[in-house]
Design an enzyme around this catalytic site. Structure first.
Site, PDB file in Angstrom:
ATOM      1  N   CYS A 182      28.375  29.279  23.079  1.00 10.80           N
ATOM      2  CA  CYS A 182      27.394  28.214  23.213  1.00 10.80           C
ATOM      3  C   CYS A 182      26.481  28.315  22.005  1.00 10.80           C
ATOM      4  O   CYS A 182      26.642  29.201  21.168  1.00 10.80           O
ATOM      5  CB  CYS A 182      26.615  28.335  24.512  1.00 10.80           C
ATOM      6  SG  CYS A 182      25.458  29.687  24.528  1.00 10.80           S
ATOM      7  N   VAL A 207      18.620  39.913  22.202  1.00  9.02           N
ATOM      8  CA  VAL A 207      19.471  39.549  23.354  1.00  9.02           C
ATOM      9  C   VAL A 207      20.656  38.677  22.942  1.00  9.02           C
ATOM     10  O   VAL A 207      21.801  38.951  23.300  1.00  9.02           O
ATOM     11  CB  VAL A 207      18.634  38.855  24.459  1.00  9.02           C
ATOM     12  CG1 VAL A 207      19.529  38.517  25.664  1.00  9.02           C
ATOM     13  CG2 VAL A 207      17.471  39.731  24.896  1.00  9.02           C
ATOM     14  N   ARG A 241      17.352  19.886  30.603  1.00  3.86           N
ATOM     15  CA  ARG A 241      18.064  20.914  31.366  1.00  3.86           C
ATOM     16  C   ARG A 241      17.069  21.810  32.093  1.00  3.86           C
ATOM     17  O   ARG A 241      17.385  22.312  33.173  1.00  3.86           O
ATOM     18  CB  ARG A 241      18.902  21.798  30.436  1.00  3.86           C
ATOM     19  CG  ARG A 241      20.158  21.150  29.913  1.00  3.86           C
ATOM     20  CD  ARG A 241      20.977  22.163  29.140  1.00  3.86           C
ATOM     21  NE  ARG A 241      21.130  23.388  29.925  1.00  3.86           N
ATOM     22  CZ  ARG A 241      21.373  24.586  29.434  1.00  3.86           C
ATOM     23  NH1 ARG A 241      21.519  24.745  28.134  1.00  3.86           N
ATOM     24  NH2 ARG A 241      21.491  25.636  30.204  1.00  3.86           N
ATOM     25  N   ARG A 286      26.546  27.325  31.420  1.00  3.16           N
ATOM     26  CA  ARG A 286      27.215  28.598  31.576  1.00  3.16           C
ATOM     27  C   ARG A 286      26.959  29.230  32.942  1.00  3.16           C
ATOM     28  O   ARG A 286      27.793  29.967  33.465  1.00  3.16           O
ATOM     29  CB  ARG A 286      26.711  29.499  30.449  1.00  3.16           C
ATOM     30  CG  ARG A 286      27.466  30.746  30.302  1.00  3.16           C
ATOM     31  CD  ARG A 286      26.920  31.557  29.165  1.00  3.16           C
ATOM     32  NE  ARG A 286      27.642  32.803  29.113  1.00  3.16           N
ATOM     33  CZ  ARG A 286      27.408  33.819  29.917  1.00  3.16           C
ATOM     34  NH1 ARG A 286      26.448  33.748  30.792  1.00  3.16           N
ATOM     35  NH2 ARG A 286      28.137  34.914  29.827  1.00  3.16           N
TER      36      ARG A 286
HETATM   37  C1  UD1 Z   1      20.245  34.515  31.727  1.00  2.15           C
HETATM   38  C2  UD1 Z   1      19.374  33.287  31.822  1.00  2.15           C
HETATM   39  C3  UD1 Z   1      18.980  32.831  30.420  1.00  2.15           C
HETATM   40  C4  UD1 Z   1      18.350  33.986  29.655  1.00  2.15           C
HETATM   41  C5  UD1 Z   1      19.232  35.229  29.706  1.00  2.15           C
HETATM   42  C6  UD1 Z   1      18.570  36.455  29.098  1.00  2.15           C
HETATM   43  C7  UD1 Z   1      20.110  32.112  33.829  1.00  2.15           C
HETATM   44  C8  UD1 Z   1      20.851  30.953  34.396  1.00  2.15           C
HETATM   45  N1  UD1 Z   1      20.122  32.234  32.486  1.00  2.15           N
HETATM   46  O1  UD1 Z   1      21.412  34.174  30.996  1.00  2.15           O
HETATM   47  O2  UD1 Z   1      18.042  31.766  30.546  1.00  2.15           O
HETATM   48  O3  UD1 Z   1      18.208  33.595  28.307  1.00  2.15           O
HETATM   49  O4  UD1 Z   1      19.562  35.551  31.061  1.00  2.15           O
HETATM   50  O5  UD1 Z   1      17.397  36.770  29.744  1.00  2.15           O
HETATM   51  O6  UD1 Z   1      19.494  32.898  34.547  1.00  2.15           O
HETATM   52  N2  UD1 Z   1      26.823  39.709  27.875  1.00  2.15           N
HETATM   53  C9  UD1 Z   1      28.052  40.255  27.575  1.00  2.15           C
HETATM   54  N3  UD1 Z   1      29.003  40.274  28.564  1.00  2.15           N
HETATM   55  C10 UD1 Z   1      28.774  39.788  29.806  1.00  2.15           C
HETATM   56  C11 UD1 Z   1      27.515  39.239  30.088  1.00  2.15           C
HETATM   57  C12 UD1 Z   1      26.558  39.207  29.092  1.00  2.15           C
HETATM   58  O7  UD1 Z   1      28.301  40.706  26.466  1.00  2.15           O
HETATM   59  O8  UD1 Z   1      29.675  39.837  30.657  1.00  2.15           O
HETATM   60  C13 UD1 Z   1      25.783  39.671  26.789  1.00  2.15           C
HETATM   61  C14 UD1 Z   1      25.484  38.230  26.384  1.00  2.15           C
HETATM   62  O9  UD1 Z   1      26.396  37.756  25.412  1.00  2.15           O
HETATM   63  C15 UD1 Z   1      24.073  38.348  25.841  1.00  2.15           C
HETATM   64  C16 UD1 Z   1      23.470  39.426  26.736  1.00  2.15           C
HETATM   65  O10 UD1 Z   1      24.562  40.146  27.309  1.00  2.15           O
HETATM   66  O11 UD1 Z   1      24.089  38.776  24.510  1.00  2.15           O
HETATM   67  C17 UD1 Z   1      22.585  38.897  27.844  1.00  2.15           C
HETATM   68  O12 UD1 Z   1      23.312  38.010  28.624  1.00  2.15           O
HETATM   69  P1  UD1 Z   1      22.948  37.724  30.149  1.00  2.15           P
HETATM   70  O13 UD1 Z   1      21.830  38.595  30.634  1.00  2.15           O
HETATM   71  O14 UD1 Z   1      24.228  37.748  30.918  1.00  2.15           O
HETATM   72  O15 UD1 Z   1      22.382  36.238  30.065  1.00  2.15           O
HETATM   73  P2  UD1 Z   1      22.718  35.080  31.018  1.00  2.15           P
HETATM   74  O16 UD1 Z   1      22.861  35.626  32.405  1.00  2.15           O
HETATM   75  O17 UD1 Z   1      23.805  34.257  30.444  1.00  2.15           O
END
Ligand code: UD1
Length: 448
Positions: free
Chosen positions: A141, A351, A421, A117
């Site tokens: 995912c 989260v 990974r 992702r």
């Molecule tokens: C990153 C990390 C991952 C970690 C996560 C939380 C990387 C490559 N990955 O993932 O290892 O588990 O932070 O600490 O650094 N969300 C929305 N809309 C958005 C974006 C996010 O609803 O546009 C929600 C997601 O569904 C989730 C939450 O916000 O429930 C946190 O997501 P996010 O902080 O974006 O995680 P990642 O960046 O994917």
């Protein structure tokens, strides 16, 4: 050895890439050994990926040091090569060099985004430098829906025209303009994507309710050394002044706090005595406090941390949240530890909505866990028993390895491409600490 990344030339020994390779192997553990010795932490995967995305902003050679040999990094290399980058990686030294004189294909295809992702991190730099981007929507995912609506809303505020067609985000912007953005949730890759876009925008961008993870600070430092003006990273308000030009630099990657934390728990669970070298302990406060509450001794000496486990493990409650709260990426490993505690532990995941995939596998080893919505109630048992298991996602895989280390008998974990990974040769590192662990072909018959 230095070599260019060619998707077709994937070799099992050079880089572990792709489901095919990971499907062909399994990890076998004979539990019961106390871990003793010294282990060194590798560079942080989640810091390397945004730095690799940042390399797209310039045409010269970006050099990234302390890069671990991981499947996610190989996937990102393939993505950059697809877009026209030249990529060289020396596994022995951990030096990664990337140069993109021209972005020939401003696109992140579905095949790559679906396996990782974090590929969406190219959206910001593509728009900033190339003014156009086509990035596949990640889709769901294993651990949840994980949308990117917050990334898209923020880019729209910066003047990008965005549409979603045939599963792809189509974005264009002749010139991005600075904006005041307030995230509804402190998204990690969302914050990084906007920082990467805003460095070339006209004027100032302010990100409020920004994620505060250490990897964001690492990216901000890199952008500043490239000639950018980023301030406030590490707090919830980040300011970025747009510039006209950035230059390629050399960046060193911070140690992986999640890998370090996994070794801390491994030592704690096995009643071990492990010295963790290059351990980013200041980024691990929430975990350290919980380990100490559970009866573990944590001694800090400069960059090294000694973790000494004690039995019985005391039960503690955990609630995950954005940094600096307890990391969701450590929840599964902590659950493995609580499954052999002396009491009752409540683990709450705030989260991601579906991050209890490891529960079913831990129960197959005799763990007593009941899931109720966002919480899991873990009643510690006297011992776990080895079993054949299936890895379901990256951190869940790590929790199964930890459980296998303390279980009676043999644990076999298949589908370990998930583990590859994010953990660099975890079996070698654990073997060095006295674990009986090996990586074998998936069709190998393991003697009982
Ligand atoms: C990153 C990390 C991952 C970690 C996560 C939380 C990387 C490559 N990955 O993932 O290892 O588990 O932070 O600490 O650094 N969300 C929305 N809309 C958005 C974006 C996010 O609803 O546009 C929600 C997601 O569904 C989730 C939450 O916000 O429930 C946190 O997501 P996010 O902080 O974006 O995680 P990642 O960046 O994917």
């Amino acid at each position: 050895m230095v070599y260019c990344i060619e998707p077709e030339q994937v070799s099992l020994t050079d880089l572990t890439v792709g489901d095919t390779v990971g499907n062909m192997e399994k990890i076998v553990i004979e539990g019961g050994n106390r871990l003793v010795g010294t282990v060194e932490v590798s560079g942080a995967k989640n810091a390397v990926l945004p730095l690799m995305a940042a390399s797209l902003l310039v045409d010269g050679w970006t050099t990234i040091t302390n890069v671990p040999s991981l499947r996610d990094i190989a996937t990102f290399n393939r993505l950059l090569s697809h877009m026209g980058a030249e990529v060289e990686y020396a596994k022995e030294t951990g030096v990664l060099r990337i140069r993109t004189p021209e972005i020939t294909v401003p696109e992140a295809p579905y095949d790559l985004v679906k396996t990782m992702r974090a590929s969406v991190l190219v959206l910001g730099p593509l728009l900033a430098r190339n003014h156009r981007a086509r990035v596949s929507l990640p889709g769901g995912c294993a651990i949840g829906a994980r949308p990117i609506d917050l990334h898209l809303k923020a880019l729209t505020q910066m003047g990008a025209e965005i549409s979603v067609e045939h599963g792809y985000v189509e974005a264009k912007a002749d010139r991005l303009k600075g904006a005041r953005i307030r995230f509804d949730y402190p998204t990690v890759t969302g914050t990084e994507n906007i920082m990467l876009a805003a460095v070339y925008a006209d004027g100032q961008t302010v990100i409020e309710n920004a994620a505060m993870e250490p990897e964001i600070l690492c990216l901000a430092n890199a952008l500043n050394s490239m000639g950018g003006f980023v301030s406030g990273a590490g707090t919830d308000t980040i300011k970025i002044e747009g510039v006209k030009e950035l230059s390629a630099v050399e960046v060193d990657v911070i140690p992986d706090r999640i890998e370090a934390g996994t070794f801390m728990i491994a030592s704690a669970m096995t009643k071990g005595n492990v010295l963790i070298k290059n351990c980013p302990i200041t980024f691990l406060e929430a975990l350290t406090l919980k380990l100490q509450e559970a009866g573990t001794s944590v001694e800090v000496s400069g960059n090294d941390v000694r973790v000494i486990g004690d039995f019985p493990v005391r039960s503690v409650d955990i609630k995950t949240g954005p940094y600096p709260a307890f990391p969701t990426d450590m929840q599964a490993q902590m659950m493995a530890m609580m499954s052999i505690s002396s009491g009752l532990s409540v683990i709450t995941e705030t989260v991601f909505e579906n991050r209890f995939m490891h529960v079913g596998e831990l129960k197959r080893m005799g763990a007593d866990i009941t899931v109720d919505g966002k919480s899991a109630v873990v009643k510690g048992v006297r011992s776990l028993s080895g079993a054949p298991l299936m890895a379901t996602d990256l951190r869940a895989s790590a929790s199964l390895v930890l459980a296998g280390l303390v279980a009676d008998g043999i644990t076999e974990i298949s589908r370990i491409y998930h583990l590859d990974r994010g953990y660099e040769t975890i079996e070698n590192k654990l073997m060095g600490l006295g674990a009986t662990i090996s990586r074998v072909r998936a069709d190998s018959v393991v003697p009982a």
